[in-house]
Design a protein around this motif. Structure first.
Motif, PDB file in Angstrom:
ATOM      1  N   GLN A   1       0.826  -1.204   0.000  1.00  0.00           N
ATOM      2  CA  GLN A   1       0.000   0.000   0.000  1.00  0.00           C
ATOM      3  C   GLN A   1       0.866   1.262   0.000  1.00  0.00           C
ATOM      4  OE1 GLN A   1      -2.220  -1.117   3.563  1.00  0.00           O
ATOM      5  NE2 GLN A   1      -4.107  -1.324   2.370  1.00  0.00           N
ATOM      6  N   ILE A   2       1.912   1.259   0.832  1.00  0.00           N
ATOM      7  CA  ILE A   2       2.799   2.424   0.909  1.00  0.00           C
ATOM      8  C   ILE A   2       3.490   2.658  -0.431  1.00  0.00           C
ATOM      9  CG2 ILE A   2       4.874   3.359   2.011  1.00  0.00           C
ATOM     10  CD1 ILE A   2       4.040   1.902   4.563  1.00  0.00           C
ATOM     11  N   ALA A   3       3.939   1.579  -1.070  1.00  0.00           N
ATOM     12  CA  ALA A   3       4.596   1.699  -2.371  1.00  0.00           C
ATOM     13  C   ALA A   3       3.643   2.277  -3.413  1.00  0.00           C
ATOM     14  CB  ALA A   3       5.118   0.335  -2.817  1.00  0.00           C
ATOM     15  N   ASN A   4       2.411   1.818  -3.424  1.00  0.00           N
ATOM     16  CA  ASN A   4       1.433   2.292  -4.400  1.00  0.00           C
ATOM     17  C   ASN A   4       1.102   3.768  -4.197  1.00  0.00           C
ATOM     18  OD1 ASN A   4       1.249  -0.234  -5.599  1.00  0.00           O
ATOM     19  ND2 ASN A   4      -0.524  -0.863  -4.377  1.00  0.00           N
ATOM     20  N   ILE A   5       0.975   4.186  -2.944  1.00  0.00           N
ATOM     21  CA  ILE A   5       0.611   5.574  -2.650  1.00  0.00           C
ATOM     22  C   ILE A   5       1.782   6.524  -2.870  1.00  0.00           C
ATOM     23  CG2 ILE A   5      -0.102   7.164  -0.810  1.00  0.00           C
ATOM     24  CD1 ILE A   5      -1.687   4.808   0.400  1.00  0.00           C
ATOM     25  N   SER A   6       2.970   6.100  -2.428  1.00  0.00           N
ATOM     26  CA  SER A   6       4.138   6.986  -2.476  1.00  0.00           C
ATOM     27  C   SER A   6       4.827   7.011  -3.836  1.00  0.00           C
ATOM     28  CB  SER A   6       5.153   6.571  -1.412  1.00  0.00           C
ATOM     29  OG  SER A   6       5.709   5.293  -1.708  1.00  0.00           O
ATOM     30  N   GLY A   7       4.637   5.966  -4.628  1.00  0.00           N
ATOM     31  CA  GLY A   7       5.312   5.885  -5.905  1.00  0.00           C
ATOM     32  C   GLY A   7       6.748   5.403  -5.796  1.00  0.00           C
ATOM     33  N   VAL A   8       7.146   4.948  -4.604  1.00  0.00           N
ATOM     34  CA  VAL A   8       8.478   4.398  -4.372  1.00  0.00           C
ATOM     35  C   VAL A   8       8.390   2.882  -4.526  1.00  0.00           C
ATOM     36  CG1 VAL A   8      10.364   4.176  -2.695  1.00  0.00           C
ATOM     37  CG2 VAL A   8       9.050   6.298  -2.823  1.00  0.00           C
ATOM     38  N   SER A   9       9.429   2.265  -5.066  1.00  0.00           N
ATOM     39  CA  SER A   9       9.379   0.826  -5.334  1.00  0.00           C
ATOM     40  C   SER A   9       9.160   0.009  -4.061  1.00  0.00           C
ATOM     41  CB  SER A   9      10.665   0.368  -6.009  1.00  0.00           C
ATOM     42  OG  SER A   9      11.734   0.306  -5.082  1.00  0.00           O
TER      43      SER A   9
END
Length: 232
Positions: A31-39
């Motif tokens: 979820q964090i990766a999807n929201i932040s755009g970080v891998s």
């Protein structure tokens, strides 16, 4: 790139704070990766480092209260020793069949946990029934300070001793039950928690429970500002 929370980072402070905020809200790495755009790989790396810093902080509170140790910043944390993270896994057989068992106790209005690699499931069941089997293996004094013991492989909490019969210990037991309720709910999200990361997640649950009445994001910012993460 300057980042006072994460030394050696190729990530802006603003973006790291965004990740930390999402972590404080208990979102998963995906979820964090999807929201932040970080891998996802980078997020996993950062979350592990955040959890390791949380472990060091929680361990410092336990050490200071139990042994009068010096402050965290002036001592060598035990976190970097492999056995602290690996939960005393020795063989492939142990990794498969040996349950992760930990004790829960309360001190100065905070809940603390401790992995018990030398305590077996049969020992817990015996002491929970009031038997004195632990006296014969030299673990009695150690086990008595716990208000509860959890067999993580069975997701089962055992109340120990006579604490659950004493009115003055009701608040302690409420905290033990409350902590286990939070921990059970959180760990269920990971579906087959890796034994080698169990300790990190256990201490994270401890941290989240003890600061449940505070703004966790602000607590984490203060912690990492004082003791920044280091990518090296």
């Amino acid at each position: 790139m300057k980042n006072k929370f994460l030394k050696g980072a190729h990530l802006s402070e603003r973006k790291f704070k965004e990740i930390l905020k999402l972590f404080s809200e208990d979102l998963t790495a995906t979820q964090i990766a999807n929201i932040s755009g970080v891998s996802r790989v980078t997020i996993n790396s950062y979350l592990k480092k955040i959890r390791m810093q949380i472990v060091k902080y929680c361990e410092s509170l336990q050490t200071d209260k139990q042994a009068g140790a010096s402050s965290w910043g002036n001592r060598t944390p035990s976190l970097h020793q492999p056995q602290d993270i690996a939960v005393a896994v020795k063989t492939d057989v142990d990794r498969i069949v040996k349950p992760v068992i930990f004790g829960i106790y309360k001190n100065d209005n905070k809940v603390f946990t401790e992995i018990l690699p030398d305590v077996s499931r049969s020992m817990i069941q015996a002491i929970a029934r009031g038997r004195s089997v632990l006296e014969t293996v030299g673990s009695a004094e150690r086990i008595r300070r716990f208000s509860g013991v959890v067999d993580l492989s069975q997701y089962r909490l055992y109340h120990l001793g006579q604490a659950h019969h004493e009115a003055e210990n009701k608040t302690v037991l409420d905290d033990v039950d409350g902590f286990w309720g939070l921990t059970k709910h959180r760990l269920a999200k990971f579906k087959g928690l890796n034994r080698n990361t169990a300790y990190l997640h256990l201490k994270e649950c401890e941290f989240r429970y003890n600061y449940r009445h505070e703004e966790l994001y602000a607590v984490l910012l203060n912690l990492l500002k004082t003791y920044p993460l280091n990518l090296s």
